[in-house]
Scaffold this active site. Structure first.
Site, PDB file in Angstrom:
ATOM      1  N   TYR A   1      -1.866  -0.963  10.461  1.00  0.00           N
ATOM      2  CA  TYR A   1      -1.720  -1.133   8.991  1.00  0.00           C
ATOM      3  C   TYR A   1       0.040  -0.272   8.149  1.00  0.00           C
ATOM      4  CZ  TYR A   1      -3.186  -1.045   3.957  1.00  0.00           C
ATOM      5  OH  TYR A   1      -3.964  -0.985   2.847  1.00  0.00           O
TER       6      TYR A   1
ATOM      7  N   SER B   1       1.104  -1.079  -0.383  1.00  0.00           N
ATOM      8  CA  SER B   1      -0.208   0.337   0.150  1.00  0.00           C
ATOM      9  C   SER B   1       0.655   1.144   0.197  1.00  0.00           C
ATOM     10  CB  SER B   1      -0.815  -0.170   1.312  1.00  0.00           C
ATOM     11  OG  SER B   1      -1.515   1.451   0.974  1.00  0.00           O
TER      12      SER B   1
HETATM   13  N1  NAP Z   1      -9.032  -0.413  -1.398  1.00  0.00           N
HETATM   14  C1  NAP Z   1      -7.629   0.536  -1.378  1.00  0.00           C
HETATM   15  O1  NAP Z   1      -8.016   2.119  -1.906  1.00  0.00           O
HETATM   16  C2  NAP Z   1      -6.084  -0.410  -1.171  1.00  0.00           C
HETATM   17  C3  NAP Z   1      -5.643   0.814  -1.242  1.00  0.00           C
HETATM   18  C4  NAP Z   1      -4.132   0.627  -0.895  1.00  0.00           C
HETATM   19  C5  NAP Z   1      -3.886  -0.657   0.042  1.00  0.00           C
HETATM   20  N2  NAP Z   1      -4.994  -1.528  -0.193  1.00  0.00           N
HETATM   21  C6  NAP Z   1      -4.625  -2.848  -0.243  1.00  0.00           C
HETATM   22  O2  NAP Z   1      -5.752  -4.481  -1.331  1.00  0.00           O
HETATM   23  C7  NAP Z   1      -5.709  -5.443  -1.373  1.00  0.00           C
HETATM   24  C8  NAP Z   1      -7.150  -5.684  -1.247  1.00  0.00           C
HETATM   25  O3  NAP Z   1      -7.780  -4.160  -0.743  1.00  0.00           O
HETATM   26  P1  NAP Z   1      -9.136  -4.496  -1.010  1.00  0.00           P
HETATM   27  O4  NAP Z   1      -9.671  -2.916  -0.784  1.00  0.00           O
HETATM   28  O5  NAP Z   1      -9.854  -4.967  -2.153  1.00  0.00           O
HETATM   29  O6  NAP Z   1      -9.506  -4.603   0.807  1.00  0.00           O
HETATM   30  P2  NAP Z   1     -10.863  -5.824   0.980  1.00  0.00           P
HETATM   31  O7  NAP Z   1     -12.285  -4.913   0.227  1.00  0.00           O
HETATM   32  O8  NAP Z   1     -11.168  -4.862   2.224  1.00  0.00           O
HETATM   33  O9  NAP Z   1     -11.160  -7.155   0.895  1.00  0.00           O
HETATM   34  C9  NAP Z   1     -10.408  -7.960   1.879  1.00  0.00           C
HETATM   35  C10 NAP Z   1     -10.098  -9.057   1.401  1.00  0.00           C
HETATM   36  O10 NAP Z   1      -9.795  -9.541   2.550  1.00  0.00           O
HETATM   37  C11 NAP Z   1     -10.105 -10.967   3.415  1.00  0.00           C
HETATM   38  N3  NAP Z   1     -10.078 -10.713   4.415  1.00  0.00           N
HETATM   39  C12 NAP Z   1      -9.940  -9.861   5.721  1.00  0.00           C
HETATM   40  N4  NAP Z   1      -9.181 -10.710   6.274  1.00  0.00           N
HETATM   41  C13 NAP Z   1      -9.160 -11.778   6.350  1.00  0.00           C
HETATM   42  C14 NAP Z   1      -8.612 -12.851   7.388  1.00  0.00           C
HETATM   43  N5  NAP Z   1      -9.013 -12.467   8.533  1.00  0.00           N
HETATM   44  N6  NAP Z   1      -8.775 -13.525   6.493  1.00  0.00           N
HETATM   45  C15 NAP Z   1      -9.458 -14.408   5.265  1.00  0.00           C
HETATM   46  N7  NAP Z   1      -9.739 -13.105   4.130  1.00  0.00           N
HETATM   47  C16 NAP Z   1      -9.826 -12.012   5.195  1.00  0.00           C
HETATM   48  C17 NAP Z   1     -11.941 -10.823   2.851  1.00  0.00           C
HETATM   49  O11 NAP Z   1     -12.976 -11.162   2.928  1.00  0.00           O
HETATM   50  P3  NAP Z   1     -13.782 -11.917   4.192  1.00  0.00           P
HETATM   51  O12 NAP Z   1     -14.579 -11.448   4.691  1.00  0.00           O
HETATM   52  O13 NAP Z   1     -14.430 -13.067   3.750  1.00  0.00           O
HETATM   53  O14 NAP Z   1     -12.305 -12.906   4.426  1.00  0.00           O
HETATM   54  C18 NAP Z   1     -11.648  -9.756   2.141  1.00  0.00           C
HETATM   55  O15 NAP Z   1     -11.603 -10.881   0.456  1.00  0.00           O
HETATM   56  C19 NAP Z   1      -5.704  -5.444   0.866  1.00  0.00           C
HETATM   57  O16 NAP Z   1      -4.141  -6.280   0.961  1.00  0.00           O
HETATM   58  C20 NAP Z   1      -5.301  -3.941   0.908  1.00  0.00           C
HETATM   59  O17 NAP Z   1      -4.662  -3.211   2.261  1.00  0.00           O
HETATM   60  C21 NAP Z   1      -6.319  -1.084  -0.846  1.00  0.00           C
END
Ligand code: NAP
Length: 250
Positions: free
Chosen positions: A162, A148
């Site tokens: 985080y 990130s």
């Molecule tokens: N969105 C952004 O702007 C952004 C920016 C920078 C980095 N990122 C990174 O991109 C990645 C995806 O982000 P996103 O925004 O798509 O996240 P998100 O919508 O919050 O989805 C997170 C995913 O992780 C799974 N998860 C969470 N806790 C878990 C656990 N304990 N065990 C197994 N699975 C788990 C969730 O599934 P369940 O709830 O079914 O477990 C979900 O599929 C992450 O690494 C995030 O840090 C995102």
């Protein structure tokens, strides 16, 4: 066929956190290219899953639980055809917030929360990559760690746990590139900025006004970069962290 391995089998990837956001777009991207995508998240396999997947392609797993993660590694091995894994994408992450979505800084984050964030965001990727090393080696596969922009600068909404977990994951990518490279396994990271998903906080529009491209990124734009890093198009890219942030880092 580009989506088959040397034995003519469908290429296979393991993707953590596939149920929403970037993970969901990644399932779509790889499925469209004919890959078998094995997903894992805390939720069971959705009955109405629109992709060409069955329950055998999903593992219900809590990455916050090390014992559960170890069991899941064995389960993944059992489900892989020919003991080969072409890609591991460590995408799942948690980003706890304070009241009203406020940032949890170094002074407010409990040690228990800090440890849970590190277990999901950092130790689980270490466990999965090491646990599936032989399968990745057999396929000359790729590992992609999702870091990130918060890992390299203080972010107004991302908490300290985080941010430090993502900085550690970026460092892990470097260390793994050195250690896995001699086994012909490529290891890279992608570092998203503000992507239009549920993880974003109210007030993101103020950040967007400062981003050179003046817009949020889409999950599909991130999925395309993950796909690039898992295919031959990036065959000499190793130990890199690709920024996907519309120029937010400049
Ligand atoms: N969105 C952004 O702007 C952004 C920016 C920078 C980095 N990122 C990174 O991109 C990645 C995806 O982000 P996103 O925004 O798509 O996240 P998100 O919508 O919050 O989805 C997170 C995913 O992780 C799974 N998860 C969470 N806790 C878990 C656990 N304990 N065990 C197994 N699975 C788990 C969730 O599934 P369940 O709830 O079914 O477990 C979900 O599929 C992450 O690494 C995030 O840090 C995102």
């Amino acid at each position: 066929m580009p989506n088959s391995n040397a034995n003519g089998q469908r290429k296979a990837m393991l993707l953590t956190g596939a149920s929403r956001g970037i993970g969901h777009a990644t399932v779509k991207r790889f499925s469209a290219a004919g890959w078998r995508v094995i997903t894992c998240s805390r939720h069971p396999f959705p009955e109405n899953c629109p992709w060409e997947m069955g329950p055998e392609d999903h593992i219900q797993l809590d990455l916050a639980d090390p014992a559960n993660t170890t069991e899941a590694i064995e389960e993944v091995k059992n489900r892989l055809e020919g003991g080969r894994l072409d890609a591991l994408v460590n995408n799942a992450a948690i980003s706890p917030k304070g009241e009203g979505g406020s940032r949890l800084g170094t002074l407010e984050t409990s040690v228990a929360d800090w440890q849970k964030v590190f277990q999901v965001n950092f130790f689980a990727p270490v466990m999965l990559a090491r646990g599936l090393m032989n399968e990745l080696k057999a396929a000359k596969g790729s590992v992609v760690n999702v870091t990130s922009i918060a890992g390299s600068r203080v972010h107004p909404f991302a908490g300290a746990a985080y941010a430090t977990s993502k900085a550690a994951l970026a460092a892990l990518t470097r260390e793994m590139a050195a250690d896995f490279g001699p086994h012909e396994i490529r290891v890279n990271a992608i570092s998203p900025g503000e992507i239009d998903t549920a993880i974003l906080s109210p007030g993101t529009d103020k950040i967007v006004a400062q981003i050179p491209l003046r817009r949020l990124g889409t999950p599909e734009e991130v999925a395309k970069a993950i796909y690039f890093l898992c295919t031959d198009q990036s065959s000499y890219v190793h130990g890199a962290e690709i920024h996907i942030n519309g120029g937010q880092h400049v």
